[in-house]
Design a protein around this motif. Structure first.
Motif, short mmCIF file in Angstrom:
data_model
loop_
_atom_site.label_atom_id
_atom_site.label_comp_id
_atom_site.label_asym_id
_atom_site.label_seq_id
_atom_site.Cartn_x
_atom_site.Cartn_y
_atom_site.Cartn_z
N HIS A 133 -1.97 -16.51 -1.10
CA HIS A 133 -2.43 -15.24 -1.66
C HIS A 133 -3.15 -15.47 -3.00
CE1 HIS A 133 -2.09 -10.87 -2.63
NE2 HIS A 133 -2.01 -11.34 -3.88
N HIS A 137 -7.35 -15.18 -4.03
CA HIS A 137 -7.97 -14.42 -5.12
C HIS A 137 -9.05 -15.27 -5.80
CE1 HIS A 137 -5.78 -10.67 -5.39
NE2 HIS A 137 -4.61 -11.22 -5.62
N GLU A 199 -6.18 -6.99 -3.13
CA GLU A 199 -4.85 -7.41 -2.68
C GLU A 199 -4.79 -7.62 -1.17
OE1 GLU A 199 -2.47 -8.53 -4.41
OE2 GLU A 199 -3.73 -8.15 -6.15
N HIS A 242 0.30 -4.18 -6.70
CA HIS A 242 -0.01 -4.52 -5.32
C HIS A 242 0.12 -3.29 -4.42
CE1 HIS A 242 0.28 -9.16 -5.61
NE2 HIS A 242 -0.30 -8.62 -6.67
ZN ZN Z 1 -2.63 -10.45 -5.71
#
Ligand code: ZN
Length: 276
Positions: A133, A137, A199, A242
């Motif tokens: 994750h 980003h 997200e 988030h």
């Molecule tokens: Zn994040």
């Protein structure tokens, strides 16, 4: 007079439109067009600079076993990201000995993990979910996009490498905007949240990376289920902005078949990996 004003207005509009056209990039896997006028090399230089400042400011973890474990998973997931999307980052991993559930990946591939996150991961695949994750980003250039948006809002047209260079050691507004946009807000008290779009995109791309790295992508769903079941008071900083748990789980379940295809083709399969 009116004539001149109208002309300068039209010229300004043309410049804005041209900037938008030139500054549009496409996010890997999602195909979304993003506004990003920050050159990658400037963004990576900012990431490297912020990373070295963080090394000085935050206490390093001295537990070799913990560091080895985090490095192992981070290296596998970053290798998978390189194989899939070729960001060409100079990857580095740093473990901070602080009991807060925080982790991020700065532009250019500088990964920072706080030991406080470990109590939530349960196994290597859980840690790989978080690594995937955060790496997503960085690869998707969310920091550059957010920085571009913020700088535009603040009427700042360029930052380059001038950022952080304050003689008196204080942060000016421009630097605060940049630091917040890069996701370092938690450590300096200026928090600029990632958007829901970012997200969900990071969840999606991250799940593909963990699968490519040989970790069972269904564990991403279990990790977020575990997260959903914990008492969120106070909400961990890195979670506070988030999407809702339900949104996130639905998204990850929808994407699981695509990630499973990649997992099936992975050269080495670790499944859930070692317990953590
Ligand atoms: Zn994040």
């Amino acid at each position: 007079m009116d004539h001149v004003v109208r002309h300068s207005w039209i010229i300004q509009l043309c410049i804005i439109v041209m900037t938008l056209v030139v500054a549009c990039a496409t996010v890997p896997h999602s195909g979304r067009k993003q506004l990003n006028f920050m050159p990658d090399k400037d963004l990576d230089a900012l990431g490297a600079r912020a990373y070295s400042e963080l090394l000085v400011r935050e206490p390093s973890c001295e537990d070799q076993e913990v560091k080895d474990e985090i490095n192992k998973v981070a290296n596998r997931v970053s290798k998978a990201a390189e194989e899939m999307d070729h960001p060409g980052f100079d990857w580095k991993v740093h473990v901070v000995d602080r009991d807060i559930p925080n982790a991020f990946c700065l532009p250019g591939g500088k990964i920072v993990v706080y030991t406080g996150i470990l109590r939530y991961v349960k196994n290597e695949a859980g840690l790989a979910t978080i690594m995937g994750h955060e790496i997503a980003h960085a690869v998707a250039r969310h920091g550059g996009e957010r920085l571009s948006q913020q700088l535009a809002l603040n009427g700042i047209s360029s930052v380059g490498s001038e950022i952080f260079r304050n003689k008196d050691g204080k942060l000016d507004n421009k630097t605060k905007v940049a630091i917040g946009a890069l996701g370092l807000g938690a450590t300096i008290g200026v928090l600029l949240p990632y958007s829901r779009t970012h997200e969900m995109e990071a969840d999606r791309i991250g799940q593909l990376y963990m699968a490519k790295a040989g970790y069972d992508p269904s564990e991403a769903i279990h990790l977020w289920e575990r997260m959903a079941s914990i008492d969120k008071h106070p909400i961990p900083v890195w979670l506070s902005t988030h999407p809702t748990d339900q949104e996130r789980l639905r998204n990850l379940k929808e994407l699981l078949p695509e990630a499973t295809k990649i997992y099936d083709k992975a050269t080495i399969k670790y499944g859930l990996g070692e317990p953590i």
